[in-house]
Design a protein around this motif. Structure first.
Motif, PDB file in Angstrom:
ATOM      1  N   LEU A  95       0.823  -1.202   0.000  1.00  0.00           N
ATOM      2  CA  LEU A  95       0.000   0.000   0.000  1.00  0.00           C
ATOM      3  C   LEU A  95       0.864   1.262   0.000  1.00  0.00           C
ATOM      4  O   LEU A  95       0.534   2.257  -0.672  1.00  0.00           O
ATOM      5  N   PHE A  96       1.971   1.230   0.732  1.00  0.00           N
ATOM      6  CA  PHE A  96       2.868   2.383   0.761  1.00  0.00           C
ATOM      7  C   PHE A  96       3.461   2.651  -0.617  1.00  0.00           C
ATOM      8  O   PHE A  96       3.536   3.801  -1.062  1.00  0.00           O
ATOM      9  N   VAL A  97       3.869   1.590  -1.302  1.00  0.00           N
ATOM     10  CA  VAL A  97       4.450   1.753  -2.638  1.00  0.00           C
ATOM     11  C   VAL A  97       3.419   2.329  -3.605  1.00  0.00           C
ATOM     12  O   VAL A  97       3.711   3.260  -4.379  1.00  0.00           O
ATOM     13  N   VAL A  98       2.208   1.779  -3.570  1.00  0.00           N
ATOM     14  CA  VAL A  98       1.156   2.282  -4.465  1.00  0.00           C
ATOM     15  C   VAL A  98       0.824   3.736  -4.146  1.00  0.00           C
ATOM     16  O   VAL A  98       0.684   4.570  -5.049  1.00  0.00           O
ATOM     17  N   ALA A  99       0.695   4.056  -2.850  1.00  0.00           N
ATOM     18  CA  ALA A  99       0.369   5.424  -2.459  1.00  0.00           C
ATOM     19  C   ALA A  99       1.462   6.395  -2.884  1.00  0.00           C
ATOM     20  O   ALA A  99       1.173   7.522  -3.327  1.00  0.00           O
ATOM     21  N   TYR A 114       0.299  12.516  -9.084  1.00  0.00           N
ATOM     22  CA  TYR A 114      -0.655  13.625  -8.926  1.00  0.00           C
ATOM     23  C   TYR A 114       0.049  14.953  -8.716  1.00  0.00           C
ATOM     24  O   TYR A 114      -0.308  15.973  -9.315  1.00  0.00           O
ATOM     25  N   ARG A 115       1.056  14.962  -7.871  1.00  0.00           N
ATOM     26  CA  ARG A 115       1.737  16.214  -7.549  1.00  0.00           C
ATOM     27  C   ARG A 115       2.832  16.557  -8.563  1.00  0.00           C
ATOM     28  O   ARG A 115       3.216  17.723  -8.685  1.00  0.00           O
ATOM     29  N   GLY A 116       3.363  15.583  -9.236  1.00  0.00           N
ATOM     30  CA  GLY A 116       4.414  15.820 -10.219  1.00  0.00           C
ATOM     31  C   GLY A 116       3.957  15.440 -11.615  1.00  0.00           C
ATOM     32  O   GLY A 116       3.020  16.019 -12.169  1.00  0.00           O
ATOM     33  N   ARG A 117       4.611  14.417 -12.195  1.00  0.00           N
ATOM     34  CA  ARG A 117       4.241  13.912 -13.509  1.00  0.00           C
ATOM     35  C   ARG A 117       4.203  12.395 -13.462  1.00  0.00           C
ATOM     36  O   ARG A 117       5.008  11.774 -12.753  1.00  0.00           O
ATOM     37  N   PRO A 118       3.302  11.755 -14.214  1.00  0.00           N
ATOM     38  CA  PRO A 118       3.277  10.287 -14.226  1.00  0.00           C
ATOM     39  C   PRO A 118       4.598   9.671 -14.670  1.00  0.00           C
ATOM     40  O   PRO A 118       4.934   8.563 -14.246  1.00  0.00           O
ATOM     41  N   SER A 119       5.360  10.385 -15.506  1.00  0.00           N
ATOM     42  CA  SER A 119       6.632   9.843 -15.987  1.00  0.00           C
ATOM     43  C   SER A 119       7.669   9.717 -14.881  1.00  0.00           C
ATOM     44  O   SER A 119       8.683   9.022 -15.058  1.00  0.00           O
TER      45      SER A 119
END
Length: 305
Positions: A213-217, A224-229
């Motif tokens: 869960l920590f890794v996914v979060a 969300y705050r940066g870029r998906p890349s």
């Protein structure tokens, strides 16, 4: 006496067991094709699109490399041939291809120094794979740790760096020196004796679930705050830093305990050599990445976890 039609059909029927030996090798060869495709794209026109596609090709090579060993174990078609073929494929896909990609993307600005740094990365990857093959034949048991950073994960870190920073580099001209430092650090980690977890001993329990869960979060927050890349780059970086953190916190104590155990069982007399250095396996006191029994065609892949 002429053969009957039934006897001819039985004689022409292929041996499915023999065909199964080809299946894991097809995954390994597919990884080679991904590496060659990445090299061709990197060697072509220096555009952001070509660099992106070359990096994605290496990721596809990671996919095929992750499954060839599993397929070999599922079909019980492990072989020494598969082990050697897998290592040769890894040199191309995760050694040469990322080295050329990062050189054409950034290190070319450093001239001959950039060529040397890319060559050091590829050479360290080959050395790491050679050590993997040698030690794998002398170790047995559960492979809880890798000795040195596995080359597929080093390549994944490099290509995720290219994907994450391609836009920024084309926008404001990111300096090549920080990229060169990252390449050299990854090369050093591959040939080091720093242990990296395989997570093969991670079972289904609340602790593992919370870590997942920590890794996914973390990935969701970064996207969300940066870029998906940036997500893949963060994941690979966390794995690299995890090995370094465990080495700093537990490495000295682990090596001291291994030397104490070795001194208890070491022979006493003129034949003993107290200054003889410990092998990585003796220091770690754990099984290494693969064994002939567990090595598939592709063997027990370095990134199998």
């Amino acid at each position: 006496m002429p053969e009957t039609a039934r006897e001819r059909r039985r004689r022409r029927r292929p041996d499915l067991r023999k065909l199964m030996f080809v299946l894991p090798n097809l995954f390994t060869v597919s990884s080679i094709f991904c590496g060659i495709y990445s090299i061709m794209l990197s060697a072509g026109e220096a555009t952001g699109d070509n660099f992106y596609r070359a990096a994605i090709a290496v990721f596809f090579g990671n996919f095929f490399d992750a499954f060839d060993g599993r397929v070999a174990r599922m079909t019980k078609t492990q072989s020494e041939f598969g082990v050697e073929l897998d290592s040769l494929a890894d040199v191309i896909t995760f050694g040469v291809a990322p080295a050329i990609l990062v050189y054409k993307w950034s290190l070319y600005e450093l001239g001959f120094v950039g060529i040397a740094i890319a060559g050091v990365y590829a050479a360290c990857g080959a050395i790491r794979l050679a050590r993997f093959n040698v030690l794998a034949r002398s170790e047995a048991g559960v492979q809880r740790f890798f000795v040195g950073l596995p080359i597929p994960l080093a390549a994944g870190t490099l290509v995720s760096l290219v994907i994450a920073l391609q836009y920024q580099r084309s926008l404001d001209g990111l300096s090549a020196w920080p990229i060169a430092l990252v390449v050299l650090v990854l090369a050093f980690l591959m040939v080091s004796t720093i242990r990296y977890r395989t997570f093969k001993d991670a079972g289904l329990n609340p602790r593992t679930f919370l870590a997942f869960l920590f890794v996914v979060a973390t990935g969701v927050v970064v996207a969300y705050r940066g870029r998906p890349s940036l997500v893949l780059l963060v994941y690979f970086s966390l794995y690299v830093l995890l090995g370094l953190a465990e080495e700093l916190l537990f490495g000295r104590r682990r090596r001291a305990a291994a030397r104490a155990r070795r001194s208890v069982i070491a022979p006493v007399g003129p034949e003993s050599d107290p200054d003889e250095p410990l092998l990585p396996a003796e220091e770690d006191d754990v099984g290494l990445e693969g064994t002939p029994a567990a090595a598939g065609a592709g063997g027990d892949d370095e990134q199998d976890a």
